[in-house]
Design an enzyme around this catalytic site. Structure first.
Site, PDB file in Angstrom:
ATOM      1  N   GLN A 108     -50.767 -54.722  57.392  1.00 21.67           N
ATOM      2  CA  GLN A 108     -51.818 -54.261  56.492  1.00 21.67           C
ATOM      3  C   GLN A 108     -53.128 -54.969  56.841  1.00 21.67           C
ATOM      4  O   GLN A 108     -54.175 -54.643  56.309  1.00 21.67           O
ATOM      5  CB  GLN A 108     -51.465 -54.569  55.034  1.00 21.67           C
ATOM      6  CG  GLN A 108     -50.209 -53.890  54.516  1.00 21.67           C
ATOM      7  CD  GLN A 108     -49.806 -54.442  53.177  1.00 21.67           C
ATOM      8  OE1 GLN A 108     -50.454 -54.194  52.159  1.00 21.67           O
ATOM      9  NE2 GLN A 108     -48.721 -55.199  53.140  1.00 21.67           N
ATOM     10  N   ASP A 111     -57.497 -58.025  60.555  1.00 22.87           N
ATOM     11  CA  ASP A 111     -58.164 -59.148  61.249  1.00 22.87           C
ATOM     12  C   ASP A 111     -57.847 -59.251  62.745  1.00 22.87           C
ATOM     13  O   ASP A 111     -58.442 -60.051  63.451  1.00 22.87           O
ATOM     14  CB  ASP A 111     -57.812 -60.477  60.539  1.00 22.87           C
ATOM     15  CG  ASP A 111     -56.289 -60.735  60.456  1.00 22.87           C
ATOM     16  OD1 ASP A 111     -55.861 -61.362  59.476  1.00 22.87           O
ATOM     17  OD2 ASP A 111     -55.555 -60.320  61.369  1.00 22.87           O
ATOM     18  N   HIS A 126     -54.078 -50.334  57.949  1.00 20.82           N
ATOM     19  CA  HIS A 126     -55.348 -50.256  57.216  1.00 20.82           C
ATOM     20  C   HIS A 126     -56.555 -50.411  58.126  1.00 20.82           C
ATOM     21  O   HIS A 126     -57.637 -50.784  57.669  1.00 20.82           O
ATOM     22  CB  HIS A 126     -55.370 -51.313  56.097  1.00 20.82           C
ATOM     23  CG  HIS A 126     -54.347 -51.043  55.033  1.00 20.82           C
ATOM     24  ND1 HIS A 126     -53.899 -52.018  54.160  1.00 20.82           N
ATOM     25  CD2 HIS A 126     -53.648 -49.924  54.726  1.00 20.82           C
ATOM     26  CE1 HIS A 126     -52.992 -51.485  53.352  1.00 20.82           C
ATOM     27  NE2 HIS A 126     -52.808 -50.232  53.681  1.00 20.82           N
ATOM     28  N   CYS A 134     -68.938 -43.610  62.212  1.00 19.81           N
ATOM     29  CA  CYS A 134     -69.954 -43.159  61.247  1.00 19.81           C
ATOM     30  C   CYS A 134     -69.302 -42.367  60.112  1.00 19.81           C
ATOM     31  O   CYS A 134     -68.299 -41.685  60.301  1.00 19.81           O
ATOM     32  CB  CYS A 134     -71.052 -42.353  61.941  1.00 19.81           C
ATOM     33  SG  CYS A 134     -70.640 -40.663  62.338  1.00 19.81           S
ATOM     34  N   CYS A 154     -75.777 -43.878  62.944  1.00 15.16           N
ATOM     35  CA  CYS A 154     -75.228 -43.242  64.152  1.00 15.16           C
ATOM     36  C   CYS A 154     -76.292 -42.305  64.744  1.00 15.16           C
ATOM     37  O   CYS A 154     -77.250 -41.932  64.050  1.00 15.16           O
ATOM     38  CB  CYS A 154     -73.997 -42.433  63.719  1.00 15.16           C
ATOM     39  SG  CYS A 154     -73.285 -41.450  65.023  1.00 15.16           S
ATOM     40  N   THR A 194     -47.034 -60.512  52.063  1.00 13.98           N
ATOM     41  CA  THR A 194     -47.663 -59.425  51.317  1.00 13.98           C
ATOM     42  C   THR A 194     -47.178 -59.401  49.882  1.00 13.98           C
ATOM     43  O   THR A 194     -46.035 -59.678  49.577  1.00 13.98           O
ATOM     44  CB  THR A 194     -47.398 -58.053  51.965  1.00 13.98           C
ATOM     45  OG1 THR A 194     -48.061 -57.046  51.183  1.00 13.98           O
ATOM     46  CG2 THR A 194     -45.912 -57.722  52.068  1.00 13.98           C
ATOM     47  N   SER A 195     -48.113 -59.071  48.997  1.00  9.62           N
ATOM     48  CA  SER A 195     -47.776 -58.978  47.570  1.00  9.62           C
ATOM     49  C   SER A 195     -47.033 -57.686  47.285  1.00  9.62           C
ATOM     50  O   SER A 195     -46.581 -57.446  46.174  1.00  9.62           O
ATOM     51  CB  SER A 195     -49.054 -59.021  46.727  1.00  9.62           C
ATOM     52  OG  SER A 195     -49.905 -57.958  47.148  1.00  9.62           O
ATOM     53  N   PRO A 220     -44.474 -67.580  49.805  1.00  8.82           N
ATOM     54  CA  PRO A 220     -44.301 -68.712  48.875  1.00  8.82           C
ATOM     55  C   PRO A 220     -43.981 -68.243  47.444  1.00  8.82           C
ATOM     56  O   PRO A 220     -43.427 -68.967  46.641  1.00  8.82           O
ATOM     57  CB  PRO A 220     -45.675 -69.397  48.897  1.00  8.82           C
ATOM     58  CG  PRO A 220     -46.425 -68.828  50.035  1.00  8.82           C
ATOM     59  CD  PRO A 220     -45.834 -67.502  50.330  1.00  8.82           C
TER      60      PRO A 220
END
Ligand code: BV8
Length: 254
Positions: A108, A111, A126, A134, A154, A194-195, A220
């Site tokens: 997801q 980065d 994502h 554009c 653009c 992930t939540s 965690p």
């Protein structure tokens, strides 16, 4: 994190599952980038962004309502990425590629850190904060500089936007179908960082479970899928995943 010894035992059990697996899929969320210093989607709301709701900013409506604000939010987040390096969790996933036949990452995250770590098969559900196109014409834009006050235009005259999937936007069709296929064909599926709240990405663990994959959660905190997983490794992925790889290498005598 659970007592190290417990986690060691758990890592040994998961390693046993991996030793019999041909295909492994990792479903990852922003938590796997936390140890690279990248705040999660919700954590990003600090400083001047503390008063803004990311779920309003990360929408086409939000962008059209205030293109400057949304553009600057992504510029800030793209800078946060700056020289962020993959962490031991990303690298453990790469190392696993030399220990099992096929490893796929369905993330997801926007980065690019899985790719930077060297993962050879990454599906970005994502999109990517490093890509741009554009708004009206979908024309790709390259070499978009930082620190612009507002979205550049653009050649077709339309505003350029980040190449991410906003709330209310459909995921790239190939991404979701790849995610479902990999979950259906993997004997072991990790759900890490992930939540498990954002749809339709959050439906993938259930698809894996229905198809009989062994589900391993690395987080965690508990999440809505903790009740259905086969093993819940309660800890940070940057510490837990290297333990799993070490246990598998020991099992294989490598
Ligand atoms: C769509 C890119 C339809 C942008 C993001 C049911 C079905 C379908 C849709 C919906 C539905 N119900 C609601 C919806 C609408 C919506 C949705 O899901 N809303 C939620 C809030 C309920 N979904 C959509 O809009 C999706 N589109 O469905 O379109 C459609 C169909 C056809 C035609 C038109 C439309 C699009 C969703 C994609 C949104 N874009 N990102 C950007 O980033 O700017 S989502 C974004 O937030 C992230 O990508 C991630 O997916 C999500 C959550 O981010 P975070 O909170 O940062 O991370 P996460 O939740 O993963 O939590 C961090 C976790 O890590 C925690 O559990 C924490 O404990 C853990 N952690 C912390 N440290 C560590 C750690 N874990 C391991 N190690 C650590 N060290």
């Amino acid at each position: 994190m659970r007592e190290k010894s417990d986690m060691q035992t758990l890592a040994g059990r998961v390693a046993k599952l991996l030793s019999k697996a041909e295909r492994v899929t990792f479903l990852t969320g922003a938590g796997v980038s936390k140890e690279s210093g990248i705040p999660t989607f919700r954590d990003a709301q600090t400083g001047m962004w503390a008063n803004y709701n990311p779920q309003e900013l990360a929408t086409p409506e939000g962008f059209l309502k205030d293109p400057k604000l949304v553009w600057q939010w992504y510029d800030y987040r793209r800078k946060l990425l700056g020289d962020a390096e993959p962490n031991p969790g990303h690298r453990a996933i790469v190392e696993l590629e030399s220990l099992v036949t096929k490893v796929t990452v369905v993330t997801q995250n926007i980065d690019g850190l899985h790719q930077k770590a060297g993962s050879s098969d990454v599906v970005e559900l994502h999109g990517s904060i490093k890509k741009f196109y554009c708004f009206d014409g979908g024309h790709d834009a390259h070499d978009v500089p930082f620190d612009l006050e507002e979205p550049p235009l653009c050649k077709c005259g339309s505003m350029i936007r980040p190449g991410v999937v906003w709330f209310g936007e459909a995921l790239p069709p190939h991404a979701m179908s790849r995610g479902l296929k990999e979950c259906a064909e993997s004997e072991v599926v990790f759900v890490a960082g992930t939540s498990a709240l954002v749809q339709p990405a959050a439906s993938l663990p259930y698809a894996a479970h229905r198809r009989g994959a062994k589900l391993i959660e690395v987080n965690p905190d508990e999440t809505p899928i903790t009740d259905i997983v086969d093993e819940f490794m309660q800890g940070p992925s940057g510490q837990v995943l290297p333990m799993v790889v070490a246990a598998l290498k020991e099992l294989k005598g490598v």
